[in-house]
Design an enzyme around this catalytic site. Structure first.
Site, mmCIF file in Angstrom:
data_model
loop_
_atom_site.group_PDB
_atom_site.id
_atom_site.type_symbol
_atom_site.label_atom_id
_atom_site.label_comp_id
_atom_site.label_asym_id
_atom_site.label_seq_id
_atom_site.Cartn_x
_atom_site.Cartn_y
_atom_site.Cartn_z
ATOM 1 N N ASP A 88 85.873 78.649 44.879
ATOM 2 C CA ASP A 88 85.597 79.871 44.130
ATOM 3 C C ASP A 88 86.041 79.584 42.697
ATOM 4 O OD1 ASP A 88 85.008 82.395 43.234
ATOM 5 O OD2 ASP A 88 85.986 83.437 44.892
HETATM 6 C C1 BGC Z 1 83.912 85.470 42.995
HETATM 7 C C2 BGC Z 1 82.818 84.676 43.685
HETATM 8 C C3 BGC Z 1 81.734 84.382 42.695
HETATM 9 C C4 BGC Z 1 82.316 83.630 41.525
HETATM 10 C C5 BGC Z 1 81.302 83.232 40.479
HETATM 11 C C6 BGC Z 1 84.364 84.830 41.712
HETATM 12 O O1 BGC Z 1 85.160 85.718 40.994
HETATM 13 O O2 BGC Z 1 85.003 85.623 43.872
HETATM 14 O O3 BGC Z 1 82.339 85.396 44.781
HETATM 15 O O4 BGC Z 1 80.716 83.657 43.319
HETATM 16 O O5 BGC Z 1 83.287 84.448 40.911
HETATM 17 O O6 BGC Z 1 80.869 84.312 39.753
#
Ligand code: BGC
Length: 975
Positions: A355
């Site tokens: 993530d």
């Molecule tokens: C989220 C993810 C997301 C990523 C990219 C993170 O803050 O937890 O689910 O895919 O950001 O935007």
């Protein structure tokens, strides 16, 4: 209740692997006993970054002197809790050396190689041909993002132009393409789950994949199947598919198949136990470390990993590891979870991507099985100090990270690309067309190519390609099917489009009162708030990275007005949530009152009012409870009995007790998160064009405490290392209420229709030829291609260009000085347990686990009949009850939730029509995870009960509960 019994034997655990991360900054030599080099200065770098976190605590408003004082206190406290407590036996949680009271994740090494599933053999063969031609830096370029805002997408990998391997674009998310134009805003995961329609789940995935391909997105960052909904107020539950692993699993599997059938890599996220927003990340929440979800092995398998197993079985190309820790080891460096469970036991063949900034270590994460770091930066956004990139190159050159691990990272990424057919230049015309054809960072046609960099290079970056097709039709269908009719007294719904019949007075038009801002258009436009992080006016989705731009949003009032016969109605519109006399006045002169209320939530990097991602309670927001009661008390004041219809747009369960039994509240709809077609979907249910067929994908309890003592979000942490113990084990949502004999207000799976259904001719057939406790032996893997494991000469990895890099924060894989690859004399250990290779799990063997787990074991057949006078769709649900007195391999009595969903089917029936429904249960469905044997075990004694019904509590009566005696041998079951 014991947690992680298996995990606690070893105090030198994954936890310690945090240490090894700093190896990447080190320069050192490989050594025979795997003692790896480690540079002390790097520890200071990490400390400095943590201190920065404290000093920049956002909410501290102070003048200079108090600020300094506070910073000093925080500094002393920090040093005390980290350095001092390292040697102190009094500290309850120590990140480095002491064992937290619960939870330690065991080591699992080395990382299994991709290519172990026959279904991926051809792709791995192709990948090995390509990757074997790549230099070390080229491979590492694939594994490391270029940095936040250093390319058009939210995540951009480095390309290998020499071999025509493109930069990959990774883009959110689970309900559409974030930060794009001319794309569809799909109903949220929770809404599609509420529809219980497998075909629609697949079609939604497929259309989403098609849009992604049309925009040049290689990897969609969805679907989400974690959080699962352990905490009803969890901020991101709505991105996933409801509070049950089987419903989540079916929806995940079908969605992934849809996306990937269009050639786009889907991402199953967030692996794992990422159940709340508070403390999910250290920086965001001002704690030293992120929350640790402490979870036992059986619960992990039977609840949280279950839908991920289904995602892997569907052939998912990517899995995203989450921000939180699990058993005090960060998800993105937890070898037990990534190497052990995901790659070995579940046979995952694609790549694990972090993530965004969830990677907290370099070497440790590489060894634990992480394959791609996103967005590529280090511990902070755009800090230009990647934990991989050049540091991974150094780590390979100095022998810290085995070349085979980096080979495997590259192979997994390239194999996923081939597996989805992204080398097909007709479908992915990288050479001919700009791909991706949009920029996440501006809506202008021309702009900066890399807004995060200082190079100032501009180009045409938005081509405004419209990929929506006629997807609005499917959106409308899904949004309609996701509306659950909870109450409909005396058949008040559906309403008549020609209002006259409702006035009881043929001489005048019907007067409909519409109350609550949620019915109306936002005057600032539907995308007024950043990433939809506010609950103002018509609500289409929750907020955060899972939200998208609305191309349009049909508000409820617009949908209703369009549907009603022109000139037959007079509307009294109270576009307010404030308790004023205007409401009383409007209500008293209305024949019928429609009240619109909401409950919103989202991702923790944004807050709306006091809602910091997770909801603060389970009540309606914006005075919803008061509004309903106020309107209900006044509607049609002439006789005080005007019917009130309540429409909720909600991210999850809402406590409805203060108004649900009000005599004037005649009908209630939970409309969930419909996205762009909201008003149209609602109107088709209100006026009966479509018969409601939504069913709750969670329980609505009578009070928050009915979900159990551990069901609340951890809003405050007593320690700097927030700990959350999953002591309720498998007993979440209806499993908890059932086990504790608590009557829900509306049970899981419940929903009404304008017609009635019945079930008949219930049959159960045994399909397993032989009753055995364990699945068959794990099959042998096919030939796995292996690449050259030599360490290349350091000089080959030097910065090859004459000029400087684009920007100091743009991430490259090169080293700048040959000395960077020379080993140091300081030796630091690998994560403990590294030198003891693990045996492959007998629960594994192919994608999703041992293939025998998916052998059909039982076939349930029934006849479903539409006994009413309208066409409609029924959702037939199959629940099982395990036998009593089952003992596990350690001689302990095994407890089971009283009823567990194991399958379902949705059937559309014309009035009076019958259809046969078949639901197949597999060996896994009838097994529990035995911690002692580390495998799924099917109880060989005792009776299973199978119930079919229209909700978790509304079975087809005692007669309908079929008992399968599981005596010795197959002959005795079914009788
Ligand atoms: C989220 C993810 C997301 C990523 C990219 C993170 O803050 O937890 O689910 O895919 O950001 O935007």
């Amino acid at each position: 209740m014991s947690i992680s019994r298996r995990d606690s034997h070893d105090s030198s655990t994954e936890h310690d692997s945090v240490k090894a991360d700093k190896c990447l900054l080190g320069d050192g030599s490989p050594s025979l006993n795997n003692q790896k080099p480690y540079l002390k200065a790097s520890r200071w770098r990490n400390y400095a970054s943590r201190l920065q976190t404290f000093i920049s605590l956002p909410r501290l408003a102070c003048n200079r002197a108090t600020c300094l004082l506070l910073a000093g206190v925080v500094l002393l406290f920090y040093l005390f809790t980290s350095e001092h407590s390292r040697t102190s036996s009094h500290s309850p949680y120590n990140p480095f050396s002491l064992t937290p009271p619960y939870g330690q994740s065991e080591p699992w090494y080395p990382s299994p190689l991709g290519g172990s599933s026959p279904q991926w053999t051809a792709s791995y063969e192709k990948a090995s041909k390509l990757v074997s031609q790549m230099s070390l830096v080229e491979k590492i370029n694939l594994t490391t993002g270029t940095g936040w805002m250093m390319g058009p997408c939210v995540g951009n990998t480095g390309p290998v132009p020499r071999l025509r391997f493109p930069q990959l674009c990774l883009q959110d998310g689970p309900l559409g393409l974030r930060f794009t134009d001319n794309t569809t805003a799909w109903p949220a995961g929770l809404t599609i789950a509420a529809g219980w329609n497998k075909t629609a789940m697949y079609e939604r995935g497929r259309a989403l994949g098609k849009e992604a391909r049309g925009k040049g997105v290689n990897v969609i960052l969805g679907p989400s199947m974690g959080p699962i909904g352990r905490l009803p107020a969890g901020g991101r539950n709505w991105e996933g598919f409801g509070a049950d692993p089987v419903l989540q699993g079916v929806a995940a599997e079908t969605t992934i198949r849809g996306i990937q059938d269009e050639g786009v890599i889907a991402t199953a996220k967030h692996w794992i136990a990422n159940e709340q927003e508070h403390f999910r990340q250290s920086r965001e929440w001002g704690t030293i470390e992120a929350l640790s979800s402490n979870i036992d092995d059986r619960t992990l398998h039977e609840i949280y990993a279950w839908p991920f197993a289904d995602a892997v079985r569907a052939g998912v190309g990517a899995v995203m590891c989450s921000y939180n820790q699990i058993n005090n080891s960060y998800a993105c460096q937890n070898s037990k979870l990534m190497n052990g469970i995901l790659k070995d036991e579940l046979g995952f063949q694609g790549f694990i991507v972090s993530d965004w900034l969830a990677q907290r270590s370099g070497v440790a994460s590489a060894l634990a099985g992480l394959d791609m770091t996103m967005p590529g930066d280090g511990l902070g956004w755009q800090d230009g100090r990647s934990l991989w990139g050049p540091d991974l190159t150094k780590a390979v050159l100095n022998g810290t990270v085995p070349t085979e691990r980096v080979n495997d990272m590259a192979m997994r990424i390239v194999a996923s690309y081939y597996q989805m057919g992204q080398d097909d230049r007709d479908a992915w015309p990288h050479d001919k067309e700009p791909m991706p054809n949009f920029s996440s960072w501006t809506k202008n046609e021309t702009g900066l190519i890399r807004p995060g960099a200082k190079d100032g290079q501009t180009a045409k970056i938005n081509h405004f390609v419209n990929v929506q097709g006629d997807h609005y039709k499917l959106v409308r269908q899904i949004a309609t099917e996701g509306i659950v009719l909870l109450k409909n007294e005396a058949g008040h719904l559906p309403l008549d489009k020609d209002g006259h019949v409702m006035t009881q007075n043929p001489n005048r038009k019907i007067r409909i009162g519409v109350f609550g801002t949620a019915a109306f258009d936002n005057p600032k436009g539907p995308n007024a708030c950043q990433d939809r992080a506010c609950n103002e006016f018509a609500m289409g989705s929750g907020w955060g990275s899972g939200a998208v731009e609305f191309p349009y949003l049909v508000s409820p009032i617009r949908g209703i007005k369009e549907a009603m016969k022109e000139g037959s109605v007079e509307f009294n519109e109270a576009n307010t949530d404030t308790m004023t006399s205007e409401i009383d006045e409007m209500a008293s002169k209305s024949d019928l009152c429609l009240v619109f209320v909401t409950a919103d939530a989202g991702e923790g990097y944004l807050a709306w009012k006091k809602v910091k991602g997770d909801r603060n309670d389970l009540h309606l927001q914006n005075n919803g409870d008061d509004l309903i009661q106020r309107v209900a008390g006044k509607c049609r004041n002439s006789d005080g009995g005007g019917p009130v219809i309540v429409v909720m747009h909600n991210v999850g369960p809402v406590i409805v007790e203060s108004w649900i039994d009000h005599p004037n509240v005649k009908a209630v709809l939970a409309a969930h998160l419909p996205d762009q077609e909201s008003g149209h979907a609602l109107a088709s249910i209100l006026f009966g064009d479509v018969n409601p067929s939504g069913r709750l994908p969670y329980t609505i309890a009578r009070q928050a405490s009915d979900y159990g003592p551990t069901s609340s979000v951890l809003y405050f942490s007593k320690t700097l290392l927030p700990q959350q113990d999953f002591t309720e084990r498998m007993y979440i949502d209806y499993r908890y209420l059932d086990a504790n004999d608590i009557l829900p207000r509306f049970d899981f799976g419940f929903g009404m229709s304008y017609t009635t259904f019945a079930l008949a001719n219930f049959e159960v057939h045994a399909l397993l030829p032989e009753r055995t406790a364990l699945p068959a032996e794990r099959p042998q893997p096919p030939h796995i291609p292996r690449l050259n494991r030599h360490i290349p000469p350091a000089a080959d990895n030097l910065w090859p260009y004459n000029g400087p890099p684009i920007d100091e924060h743009y991430i490259y894989p090169y080293i700048y000085d040959i000395k960077d690859s020379v080993p140091s004399s300081t030796i630091y250990p690998y994560p403990s347990g590294y030198t003891v290779p693990k045996e492959p799990s007998q629960a594994g063997g192919d994608q999703g686990g041992n293939p025998d787990l998916f052998t059909p074991a039982v076939l349930i057949k029934t006849l479903v009949i539409n006994t009413g006078d309208r066409d409609g769709a029924a959702v037939v649900q199959a629940y099982i009850t395990f036998p009593t007195n089952v003992t596990d391999s350690q001689g302990n009595l095994v407890d089971f939730p009283p009823r567990q969903l194991r399958g379902f089917d949705k059937v559309f029936l014309e009035k009076g029509q019958k259809a046969s429904v078949e639901i197949e249960l597999t060996r896994r469905d009838l097994s529990y995870w035995d911690v002692g044997v580390q495998n799924w075990v099917l109880p060989v004694k005792g009776d299973f009960k199978l119930a079919l019904g229209f909700s978790s509590r509304f079975g087809i009566g005692d007669d309908g509960i079929k008992i399968i005696p599981l005596g010795e041998g197959v002959g005795t079951w079914p009788p």
